[in-house]
Design an enzyme around this catalytic site. Structure first.
Site, PDB file in Angstrom:
ATOM      1  N   HIS A  92       6.915  -6.050  -3.267  1.00  0.00           N
ATOM      2  CA  HIS A  92       7.639  -5.378  -4.351  1.00  0.00           C
ATOM      3  C   HIS A  92       8.340  -6.406  -5.230  1.00  0.00           C
ATOM      4  O   HIS A  92       9.024  -7.297  -4.720  1.00  0.00           O
ATOM      5  CB  HIS A  92       8.680  -4.410  -3.794  1.00  0.00           C
ATOM      6  CG  HIS A  92       8.084  -3.178  -3.202  1.00  0.00           C
ATOM      7  ND1 HIS A  92       8.767  -2.360  -2.320  1.00  0.00           N
ATOM      8  CD2 HIS A  92       6.854  -2.607  -3.359  1.00  0.00           C
ATOM      9  CE1 HIS A  92       7.986  -1.353  -1.964  1.00  0.00           C
ATOM     10  NE2 HIS A  92       6.834  -1.479  -2.580  1.00  0.00           N
ATOM     11  N   TYR A 120      13.054   3.263   1.076  1.00  0.00           N
ATOM     12  CA  TYR A 120      12.815   3.365   2.512  1.00  0.00           C
ATOM     13  C   TYR A 120      14.112   3.415   3.305  1.00  0.00           C
ATOM     14  O   TYR A 120      14.101   3.825   4.473  1.00  0.00           O
ATOM     15  CB  TYR A 120      11.934   2.202   2.979  1.00  0.00           C
ATOM     16  CG  TYR A 120      10.550   2.272   2.389  1.00  0.00           C
ATOM     17  CD1 TYR A 120       9.643   3.240   2.809  1.00  0.00           C
ATOM     18  CD2 TYR A 120      10.159   1.404   1.381  1.00  0.00           C
ATOM     19  CE1 TYR A 120       8.376   3.318   2.247  1.00  0.00           C
ATOM     20  CE2 TYR A 120       8.897   1.479   0.813  1.00  0.00           C
ATOM     21  CZ  TYR A 120       8.013   2.445   1.246  1.00  0.00           C
ATOM     22  OH  TYR A 120       6.765   2.544   0.678  1.00  0.00           O
ATOM     23  N   ARG A 162      -2.190  -1.814   0.587  1.00  0.00           N
ATOM     24  CA  ARG A 162      -2.649  -0.735  -0.275  1.00  0.00           C
ATOM     25  C   ARG A 162      -4.148  -0.584  -0.064  1.00  0.00           C
ATOM     26  O   ARG A 162      -4.841  -1.533   0.304  1.00  0.00           O
ATOM     27  CB  ARG A 162      -2.358  -1.044  -1.746  1.00  0.00           C
ATOM     28  CG  ARG A 162      -0.888  -1.236  -2.088  1.00  0.00           C
ATOM     29  CD  ARG A 162      -0.719  -1.548  -3.565  1.00  0.00           C
ATOM     30  NE  ARG A 162       0.682  -1.694  -3.936  1.00  0.00           N
ATOM     31  CZ  ARG A 162       1.326  -2.854  -3.968  1.00  0.00           C
ATOM     32  NH1 ARG A 162       0.679  -3.980  -3.639  1.00  0.00           N
ATOM     33  NH2 ARG A 162       2.592  -2.919  -4.324  1.00  0.00           N
ATOM     34  N   ARG A 209       1.016   2.819   4.675  1.00  0.00           N
ATOM     35  CA  ARG A 209       1.854   1.766   4.080  1.00  0.00           C
ATOM     36  C   ARG A 209       3.323   2.187   4.137  1.00  0.00           C
ATOM     37  O   ARG A 209       4.201   1.379   4.469  1.00  0.00           O
ATOM     38  CB  ARG A 209       1.413   1.505   2.641  1.00  0.00           C
ATOM     39  CG  ARG A 209       2.255   0.466   1.894  1.00  0.00           C
ATOM     40  CD  ARG A 209       1.598   0.152   0.554  1.00  0.00           C
ATOM     41  NE  ARG A 209       2.493  -0.478  -0.396  1.00  0.00           N
ATOM     42  CZ  ARG A 209       2.707  -1.790  -0.478  1.00  0.00           C
ATOM     43  NH1 ARG A 209       2.094  -2.607   0.355  1.00  0.00           N
ATOM     44  NH2 ARG A 209       3.523  -2.292  -1.379  1.00  0.00           N
ATOM     45  N   HIS A 233      -1.935   5.435   1.740  1.00  0.00           N
ATOM     46  CA  HIS A 233      -0.591   5.011   1.342  1.00  0.00           C
ATOM     47  C   HIS A 233       0.464   5.524   2.318  1.00  0.00           C
ATOM     48  O   HIS A 233       1.556   4.953   2.404  1.00  0.00           O
ATOM     49  CB  HIS A 233      -0.286   5.466  -0.081  1.00  0.00           C
ATOM     50  CG  HIS A 233       0.451   4.437  -0.878  1.00  0.00           C
ATOM     51  ND1 HIS A 233      -0.102   3.223  -1.248  1.00  0.00           N
ATOM     52  CD2 HIS A 233       1.714   4.407  -1.368  1.00  0.00           C
ATOM     53  CE1 HIS A 233       0.783   2.513  -1.928  1.00  0.00           C
ATOM     54  NE2 HIS A 233       1.900   3.208  -2.007  1.00  0.00           N
ATOM     55  N   LYS A 285      -0.680  -5.623  -6.863  1.00  0.00           N
ATOM     56  CA  LYS A 285      -0.430  -5.090  -8.205  1.00  0.00           C
ATOM     57  C   LYS A 285      -0.040  -6.209  -9.158  1.00  0.00           C
ATOM     58  O   LYS A 285       0.655  -7.144  -8.771  1.00  0.00           O
ATOM     59  CB  LYS A 285       0.681  -4.037  -8.164  1.00  0.00           C
ATOM     60  CG  LYS A 285       0.221  -2.668  -7.699  1.00  0.00           C
ATOM     61  CD  LYS A 285       1.337  -1.660  -7.866  1.00  0.00           C
ATOM     62  CE  LYS A 285       0.881  -0.254  -7.516  1.00  0.00           C
ATOM     63  NZ  LYS A 285       1.962   0.753  -7.699  1.00  0.00           N
TER      64      LYS A 285
END
Length: 328
Positions: free
Chosen positions: A296, A305, A170, A273, A270, A201
């Site tokens: 994630h 994806y 990110r 990414r 992004h 995150k």
């Protein structure tokens, strides 16, 4: 005939053409005044709420419903009319929020017995697929040598692209990288181990591999970094002023590089990414591994994806399979 008439009413536009000219009743103006004075809503928000109330007046007028006597089934019908009129789910959600607030205020003042909007949800908005570059576009961008008069800036920008696409970082993780794993470092690249360590995150740490091309670009940048970095600056990527590069600066430089590389689309960090994840999944088919590399918490986030991967396969099929080609 009765059924046809009812369907026509539901499919009517969300509000009459002259809805903007509707004069709101005093009881609705009082609520807007309450929002302005007591809640201190911004002028733009007040205008959106005013528009929502105009729609409420228009729709209730079509059905002959007194607003304070409205029931949940009335509101469901009005919501259906908004949707049939072409209003997006997010816009309907905003309108429902305004209506809900109005009836809540009336309830607090003893003017209605129930809130007919409570518990009602707008139509679900479709989740847009993340935009990713094709493999050819991503490679073209990564192999592009930035044309900059300052070789240090060119080396820095090339390294940024290699790390964003090669590691799936990110932009916040990228600009948070420091030179070395010193005390308090949010992230760093271990060149000897070919590993990047970032603070993602939710303050969750993760590590990932760094490819040969990214390592080579990093070494070239580190050889130039001292020419830009201010004394004592720990940031891996610095600006002309010698201080840590910002998110917006990375976005601006990346857009510039994409244009120089001849990419037909606007590129943002992004997107690289997304490209990293999509291309990995296309090659490996290992969803769990891609989840781990992206950091994630839930695999459902990574599963989007698979839809991108299916789109890629569908394009390959359309282009290559003899039964998919249109007859000329």
């Amino acid at each position: 005939m009765a059924r046809a008439g009812k369907k026509a009413a539901v499919a009517a536009p969300a509000a009459p053409v002259d809805a903007a000219s509707i004069v709101l009743p005093e009881e609705l103006e009082q609520w807007l005044l309450h929002l302005q004075v007591e809640r201190r809503l911004a002028p733009r928000s007040l205008e959106l709420y005013r528009d929502a109330l105009r729609r409420l007046v228009a729709l209730s007028g079509q059905d002959g419903v007194v607003l304070r006597q409205a029931q949940p089934h009335h509101v469901r019908g009005w919501m259906a009319a908004l949707h049939a009129g072409g209003l997006a789910p997010r816009s309907i959600a905003l309108i429902l929020s305004a209506w809900r607030g109005l009836y809540r205020w009336w309830g607090q003042n003893g003017l209605v017995a129930q809130n007919p909007v409570a518990g009602l949800r707008p139509p679900k908005a479709p989740k847009p697929l993340p935009k990713a570059l094709s493999v050819e576009q991503a490679v073209a961008l990564a192999e592009h040598e930035p044309s900059d008069a300052d070789p240090a800036l060119a080396a820095r920008d090339h390294c940024i692209v290699e790390l964003l696409y090669g590691c799936g970082l990110r932009v916040g993780e990228l600009v948070g990288l420091d030179v070395g794993a010193g005390e308090g470092a949010a992230g760093w690249v271990d060149i000897a181990d070919a590993t990047v360590h970032v603070l993602g995150k939710g303050s969750k740490r993760r590590s990932g591999p760094v490819g040969t091309a990214a390592l080579a670009a990093l070494r070239r940048w580190l050889a130039q970094r001292a020419l830009l970095a201010a004394p004592g600056e720990r940031a891996l990527f610095v600006s002309k002023r010698g201080t840590r590069l910002t998110d917006s600066q990375v976005r601006s430089r990346l857009r510039r590089q994409a244009l120089q590389a001849g990419l037909p689309t606007s590129v943002h960090p992004h997107m690289l990414r997304h490209s990293y994840a999509s291309h990995l999944l296309q090659s490996s088919g290992d969803l769990r591994a891609v989840q781990e590399l992206l950091g994630h918490a839930s695999i459902t986030t990574t599963q989007i994806y698979t839809r991108l991967d299916f789109q890629h396969l569908a394009k390959v099929y359309d282009a290559a399979h003899p039964r998919a080609k249109k007859k000329e």
